[in-house]
Design a protein around this motif. Sequence first.
Motif, PDB file in Angstrom:
ATOM      1  N   GLY A 352       0.812  -1.203   0.000  1.00  7.59           N
ATOM      2  CA  GLY A 352       0.000   0.000   0.000  1.00  7.59           C
ATOM      3  C   GLY A 352       0.851   1.261   0.000  1.00  7.59           C
ATOM      4  O   GLY A 352       2.074   1.217   0.068  1.00  7.59           O
ATOM      5  N   ASP A 353       0.168   2.392  -0.114  1.00  8.54           N
ATOM      6  CA  ASP A 353       0.850   3.682  -0.106  1.00  8.54           C
ATOM      7  C   ASP A 353       1.118   4.094   1.330  1.00  8.54           C
ATOM      8  O   ASP A 353       0.172   4.279   2.115  1.00  8.54           O
ATOM      9  N   TYR A 355       1.684   6.133   4.656  1.00  8.97           N
ATOM     10  CA  TYR A 355       1.196   7.401   5.187  1.00  8.97           C
ATOM     11  C   TYR A 355       1.612   7.477   6.653  1.00  8.97           C
ATOM     12  O   TYR A 355       1.960   6.482   7.280  1.00  8.97           O
ATOM     13  N   TYR A 391      -0.434  -0.834   4.607  1.00  8.84           N
ATOM     14  CA  TYR A 391      -1.118   0.439   4.729  1.00  8.84           C
ATOM     15  C   TYR A 391      -2.448   0.339   3.997  1.00  8.84           C
ATOM     16  O   TYR A 391      -2.525   0.494   2.771  1.00  8.84           O
TER      17      TYR A 391
END
Length: 457
Positions: A352-353, A355, A391
């Motif tokens: 995932g990205d 953050y 994420y």
Amino acid sequence: MTERTGDPAMNDDDLAARMVPGSPFAAVTTRIDRALNRVGLRGELGRDTALGVTVGAISAGMTWLLLLSLEWLEGTGLPLGSGIALTFVMIAQSLVLCVRRRYPVGCLLVTTAFQVLIVALLPPEVGLQGLAVFIAAYTCGLRLAPLRLTVALVVGILLHGVAGGLAMGALAPPLDLPLSMESGLVSRSALLAAGVPTYLLPALIGAYVGTRRRYGALLRLRTAEEIRAQRERAEGAIRAERSRMARELHDIAAHHLSGMVVQAGAAERLVGRDDDAARQAMAWVRSQGKETLTGLRAVVGALRDPEEESGGLRHRGEPGARGAPVPGLATLDRLVTAERELGTDIDVVREGDPYELAPIADVTAYRVVQESLSNARDHAAGARVRLSLRYGTDRFVLEVENGAGGSRVTEREHRGLGVLGMRERAQVVGATLDVGATEDGGWLVRWELRVDREDER
């Protein structure tokens, strides 16, 4: 990594009693004890009185059974007055048991004296042993030290054999029974010989039961002390972990508040020269920021551990300057590099990205990884470790899984208490923590946090 087990509401002594195995007759003893409590017999005196009355009733029945047997089998018997006197002596001997636990030696000697009187009331050819003597000897074995027990038994046996032999048949009425000097001597010798097992066997049984009870009580006491010590260690570790969390909260707040003060000072210098109201407002922000920072350091900083202040518990690869931001997932690569240098084979997987998490959650996630990697190195040396960070849109999942490996002894002092410390941190930020063994003999730590991406932005 272990967690404290057991019902926290249970008393330490009750928990120790449940952990220490009892005697084979413990269940029967417990039922008898509860039954006596229900009828109101709770103290030693009340229960011993009930025992004396019960034994007296049984002894009276034995006496009259003996007298009736003489009449049926031999065609003769004792006069009614002698039978009544013998019955009263048997009952009196039994009632002495009321004080058997308070005065065990006295109870043994008095019951023996009554036994001598019983021997004197009966013809030499007739024998009747009171039950109270057996119980008194058992009580002495149960409650007396070996030296006192030996002296009491010797005196009792001599009183029973010698005095009983001299008094044998002295108060007995004449009966139409065959009697000779030879049979009288045999009866006296038998009385003396019977005295040894009469006193010795019950005393040995009592000594065994008493020793087992004292050993069980000592074992339960020691187990209760170990349980209390374990709980104190766990509570101390939790307090230490909370203190460390307070220190980290202090450092985070100090870092952000320091930036606020700096920015407020810059804004104050850039504001228009005629804008007095704005200048005063920004000055107030700066003063309040300083005051908040000072108060936070005074309150939370008091929770710091002196050893942590000196850097004694700093981990390799972790920032250590006082007042600097505590480590988070942004410094995770540095931690992984340090662990690899120590010989741990680590695979890092990110899905995932990425953050940013909230500051406290970010520190907590870092601490979970740090503790998990340290435990993998200490308890599964040589095992491959997989570190996964996922994420998601609404949740962040952190997993640290290691395979089976050879354990080794380590002198590393833990900053927390394994699962207890990590679970304490997880509860603070509202995360869930699952730990346990895997099917291949390894260990898995899973930390999951629900996130709100709008709040993060």
